[in-house]
Motif scaffolding. Structure first.
Motif, PDB file in Angstrom:
ATOM      1  N   ALA A  45       0.834  -1.207   0.000  1.00  0.00           N
ATOM      2  CA  ALA A  45       0.000   0.000   0.000  1.00  0.00           C
ATOM      3  C   ALA A  45       0.871   1.260   0.000  1.00  0.00           C
ATOM      4  N   ILE A  75      -3.110   3.904   7.085  1.00  0.00           N
ATOM      5  CA  ILE A  75      -3.503   2.568   6.607  1.00  0.00           C
ATOM      6  C   ILE A  75      -4.518   1.963   7.564  1.00  0.00           C
ATOM      7  N   ILE A  99      -2.930  -3.318  -5.309  1.00  0.00           N
ATOM      8  CA  ILE A  99      -1.600  -3.437  -4.690  1.00  0.00           C
ATOM      9  C   ILE A  99      -0.837  -4.680  -5.147  1.00  0.00           C
TER      10      ILE A  99
END
Ligand code: DC
Length: 236
Positions: A45, A75, A99
Motif C-alpha cells: 500500500a 492505513i 496493490i
C-alpha cells in the motif's frame, strides 16, 4: 493434545514471497476466530501510494520522497463480508485490488528496505496485535515485530512452484505477464528480502519450518492445528 481453554496467542508466519502465506494465514485466522493481518499488503500500500504521488518514476524509487510522504499515509483494514477477509484502505480509499500488480511487486522490496517505512509499519503491526488473538504474515514477524510470538512458522516452497502459483493468480485476474517474468520477480524478491540490511528475511531460531511445495491447504491446516494446540495449551 486437548485443553478446555486454549489461551489467545500470536501466530507469526514468515517466509518467501508467493509461498501461499496469506492463504494459509487467512484460513487459520478464520478457523480460530483470530484477526488476520497481511503485513505485505501494508508495504504494498505504501508502494502504491508512492507510485501515485510521484515518489516512484520509471521504476526508480526516490527514497527521500517516499519518506516525505509517510506522515500523510493512513492505513486501515476493514472486514469485507463478501470476501470473508479484510480489505486494506489508504486514507479511506480501498486499494485491495491495486496493490498486487507486477509494477507494485517490482518496487515493493526496495520500498520495504527503507528504515523509516519499516519503523512506521512495524509500530502499527505491534499495535494491531497488542491484544493477541492474531495471525500475522510477513518477513520479520517472528524476528522483529513479535519476537515473543507463541507460535512461529517459517514457510518455504520451491521457486518454480511459487512462480507458477503467482502466475496463475495474475493470469486469472487478466494480467498479461509471462511465467519467466514472474519467476524472475520471485527470485529477485527472495534475494532482496533476504539480503537487505534492515530486518532481512530469516528464520527465527524457534520457528517451525513448513515446506508446502507438495502440500494441499488441508494438509497444511492439519499440520498447523497440531502445533497450535501445543502452543495455545502450554503455560510457557
Ligand atoms: O508478502 P508480499 O509478497 O505481499 O510482500 C510484499 C513485499 O513486502 C515483499 O517483497 C517484502 C516486503 N515485506 C517486508 O519487507 N516485511 C514484511 N513483514 C512483509 C512484507
Amino acid at each position: 493434545m486437548e485443553c478446555s481453554k486454549p489461551r489467545k496467542i500470536v501466530v507469526a508466519i514468515d517466509g518467501y514471497s508467493s509461498c501461499g502465506k496469506s492463504t494459509f494465514a487467512k484460513t487459520i485466522a478464520r478457523s480460530l476466530g483470530y484477526i488476520f493481518i497481511d503485513t505485505g499488503a501494508m508495504y504494498r500500500a505504501v508502494t502504491l501510494y508512492a507510485f501515485e504521488h510521484g515518489a516512484i518514476r520509471s521504476g526508480i524509487v526516490d527514497e527521500e520522497a517516499v519518506v516525505g510522504l509517510l506522515d500523510e499515509i493512513q492505513i486501515a483494514f476493514r472486514f469485507n463480508p463478501e470476501r470473508g477477509a479484510s480489505d486494506i484502505y489508504v486514507n479511506g480509499e480501498r486499494v485491495e485490488g491495486r496493490i498486487r500488480t507486477i509494477e507494485v511487486s517490482n518496487c515493493v522490496s526496495r520500498v520495504s528496505s527503507i528504515r523509516e517505512v519499516r519503523q512506521k509499519l512495524v509500530r502499527m503491526q505491534q499495535e494491531l496485535g497488542r491484544s493477541r488473538g492474531v495471525v500475522m504474515d510477513g518477513r520479520d514477524i517472528g524476528t522483529v515485530v513479535f519476537p515473543d510470538a507463541e507460535l512461529k512458522i517459517f514457510m518455504t516452497a520451491d521457486p518454480q512452484v511459487r512462480a507458477r502459483r503467482r502466475y496463475d493468480e495474475l493470469r486469472a485476474k487478466g494480467d498479461d505477464v509471462s511465467l519467466e517474468e514472474v519467476l524472475e520477480n520471485v527470485r529477485s524478491r527472495d534475494a532482496a528480502d533476504s539480503g537487505r540490511a534492515i530486518s532481512p528475511l530469516r528464520q527465527a531460531e524457534d520457528a517451525l519450518v513448513l515446506d508446502n511445495s507438495c502440500m494441499s491447504v488441508e494438509e497444511q491446516m492439519a499440520w498447523f492445528m497440531e502445533r497450535y494446540r501445543e502452543a495455545a495449551c502450554s503455560d510457557k
